[in-house]
Design an enzyme around this catalytic site. Structure first.
Site, short mmCIF file in Angstrom:
data_model
loop_
_atom_site.label_atom_id
_atom_site.label_comp_id
_atom_site.label_asym_id
_atom_site.label_seq_id
_atom_site.Cartn_x
_atom_site.Cartn_y
_atom_site.Cartn_z
NE ARG A 10 19.28 -45.67 19.98
CZ ARG A 10 19.44 -46.92 19.63
NH1 ARG A 10 18.47 -47.79 19.80
NH2 ARG A 10 20.57 -47.33 19.08
CD GLU A 58 3.39 -52.14 17.01
OE1 GLU A 58 2.49 -52.84 16.50
OE2 GLU A 58 4.56 -52.56 17.15
CG HIS A 108 14.27 -46.23 15.85
ND1 HIS A 108 13.96 -46.13 17.17
CD2 HIS A 108 15.34 -47.07 15.77
CE1 HIS A 108 14.81 -46.86 17.89
NE2 HIS A 108 15.65 -47.44 17.06
NE ARG A 166 19.12 -47.43 15.78
CZ ARG A 166 20.37 -47.82 15.62
NH1 ARG A 166 21.26 -47.02 15.05
NH2 ARG A 166 20.75 -49.02 16.03
#
Lengths: 314, 267
Positions: A10, A58, A108, A166
């Protein structure tokens, strides 16, 4: 050279976006209350006027990104992959049908968020974005490749889905090739008895499996596909033809994902003995992604065993 | 091209007549929804705020987003009333080979923000577009028309909150409040609460008007365009207005005979 190996996936994503923002003034970044968790913060710090937080929403994230694309921008919209899938219909109707240059970045993904359990572990995202006609789907393996894939995504004309983890990654691709090309597969290990095709973070597991197989006298090729769509059909056919046995490995459901993409193609061009390794159920809460790879059998040992089985059955 | 109120009213009337005629040829169209929004659409195009002949790719202009995309026939009818479409082409609406499709699609003429048929999505796109125009330093506005039924979609409020948070006063939202949705009256299907209060609490400047009074629409647009906050015009309308058997009902369709009969009574 950037210290990409030392970054988490990330962080590599955040760095890539910040650097891309220097190069391209049309790049804007949107998050759904995920500026910190996705490390989009790196972009926000350097280009605050082109960074937008739309809150925990979202569907709105994807729709607003589409609107920004209509205004001539190249939006990167970031949130957890599991929650990006909530906006699939927005990706279909607001983005894909207009073929807008929107980049959806799902972080993630897979087992990367071990702590938060199955609600946060996207294992279906490759399948649902792959099915949209105009979407390109990128699934990088490690931080180096996240950086390169995100950078390369800016050259794609239509919409792109980029799957990112992640913190867990095993640096593998940094010295594997020089230039990331969208749509191209990379050969990690040459071999002639069986071909192991992989995408995303399972690449190092497959390479280790090939080493285990070599000790058993089996020559396994490992081909890495950081682009699931468009799939590198030439590489698929070449290694299927050379080995006659294809095993696909992915941190994703076995239905509809990378393995399905390979099977769809081979079944119509060169029917080949095949096995698809991945998941068939939801995840669990755990202390680390590694625990989950063990628990669900996505390990070098299991990959080697399935490959050996294929060779025997061939 | 300045039109006075009476000229605009005549245009709207002509467009209403065309809409009813179209219903006789296109059983798939949403007549009631188009009839409720016709004065609003006329006020936007008839005053030159938005144009039928837009330059592709140019951002130095106003945009129109019809988020209740099923009412796209109101745009077709007005385009014909203003001379941008032939009656022959109108008659082909909804046919396989026609470019006049039953929702705004990529290749639909006059629609610069297509794919708004899936409810709620046009709202988000309009907000993104307004945000983008402001970021580019463009003075143009985005005119957004949404239905009241559409406001059931959570996505609508997700994006209105963004518009308010970022102070997008270049986004002019108009709610076509006809009080009816697919399954019946909004009050029965799903109560919307005090819409004005919902918008106001987010930070919008709210105007409440009669959505069939074209003079009032134009006057309110002028005020809304001067607003420092994102403006919303809540326009009370009657679904199916002009065609008594479907007025204020969930019915959207007419037989060919009825279409010809009622079209004759308009204007």
């Amino acid at each position: 050279m950037l210290d990409l190996e030392g970054l988490t996936p990330r962080e590599a994503l955040g760095r890539a976006l910040a650097d891309l923002g220097d190069l391209r003034k049309d790049v804007v970044v949107l998050v759904a209350d995920t500026g910190e968790t996705t490390r989009a913060r790196f972009f926000a710090e350097r280009h605050p006027e082109r960074f937008f937080n739309v809150g925990i929403a979202e569907q709105s994230l994807v729709g607003i990104a589409a609107g920004l694309a209509l205004a001539g921008f190249m939006p990167y919209a970031l949130t957890f992959a599991a929650f990006m899938t909530r906006a699939w219909e927005q990706a279909r109707n607001s983005v894909d049908r207009l073929a807008l240059p929107v980049r959806l970045v799902g972080t993630h993904a897979g087992f990367a968020d071990a702590y938060d359990g199955p609600s946060h572990q996207a294992l279906e995202d490759i399948a649902i974005f792959r099915v949209l006609p105009n979407f390109t789907v990128l699934v990088p393996a490690d931080s180096c490749e996240v950086y390169r894939a995100v950078t390369a995504s800016a050259t794609v004309k239509g919409p792109v889905y980029i799957r990112v983890g992640r913190d867990f990654h095993i640096p593998t691709t940094c010295d594997m090739y020089d230039k990331f090309e969208v749509g191209r597969a990379y050969v990690a290990v040459e071999g002639k008895d069986v071909a192991i095709f992989t995408t995303g973070v399972t690449l190092p597991f497959a390479i280790e499996a090939a080493q285990l197989l070599r000790d058993r006298g089996i020559s396994a090729a490992v081909v890495h596909f950081p682009t699931v769509k468009p799939l590198d059909y030439a590489a698929v056919e070449k290694y299927a033809a050379a080995t006659g046995a294809v095993l696909t490995v992915e941190e994703h459901m076995v239905h509809g994902g990378f393995g399905s993409a390979v099977a769809e193609h081979l079944s119509q061009t060169r029917p080949t003995k095949m096995a698809i390794m991945g998941l068939k159920s939801y995840g669990r809460t755990a202390k680390s992604p590694q625990e989950l790879y063990q628990y669900y059998g996505l390990t070098p040992e299991n990959i080697a065993a399935r490959a050996e089985e294929l060779v025997r059955l061939r | 091209m300045e039109r006075g109120v009476s000229e605009l009213a005549q245009l709207a009337c002509k467009a209403r007549k065309y809409l009813v005629l179209m219903a006789g040829y296109d059983p798939g169209m949403h007549l009631g929804s188009s009839l409720s929004v016709i004065e609003i659409v006329t006020a936007l195009y008839g005053t030159g705020r938005v144009k039928f002949n837009v330059a592709n790719g140019a951002h130095n202009r106003n945009y129109f987003v019809l988020s209740k995309g099923h009412a796209v026939h109101a745009i077709y009818a007005l385009a014909a009333a203003m001379g941008y479409l032939s009656i022959d082409e109108l008659r082909e609406t909804g046919s396989l080979g026609s470019r006049l499709q039953n929702h705004p699609e990529v290749d639909t003429p006059f629609v610069d923000v297509p794919n708004s048929g899936s409810l709620g999505q046009g709202i988000s796109m309009a907000v993104g577009l307004a945000l983008g125009l402001r970021l580019r330093g463009e003075p143009g506005r985005v005119y957004l028309v949404t239905g009241d039924g559409e406001l059931d979609e959570g996505q609508s409020w997700e994006s209105f909150a963004v518009a308010a948070h970022y102070g997008l006063n270049n986004l002019v939202t108009i709610v076509d409040l006809n009080g009816v949705q697919l399954d019946g009256h909004c009050e029965e299907v799903l109560r919307k609460g005090d819409l004005a209060a919902r918008f106001r609490s987010l930070g919008f400047e709210v105007f409440e008007i009669n959505g069939h009074d074209i003079g009032q629409i134009v006057e309110t647009l002028e005020k809304a365009e001067k607003s420092a906050r994102p403006p919303v015009i809540i326009a009370k309308t009657i679904r199916g207005r002009g065609v008594p058997p479907i007025e204020d009902t969930a019915k959207q369709r007419l037989s060919r005979d009825d279409a010809l009969k009622y079209a004759g009574n308009i204007c």
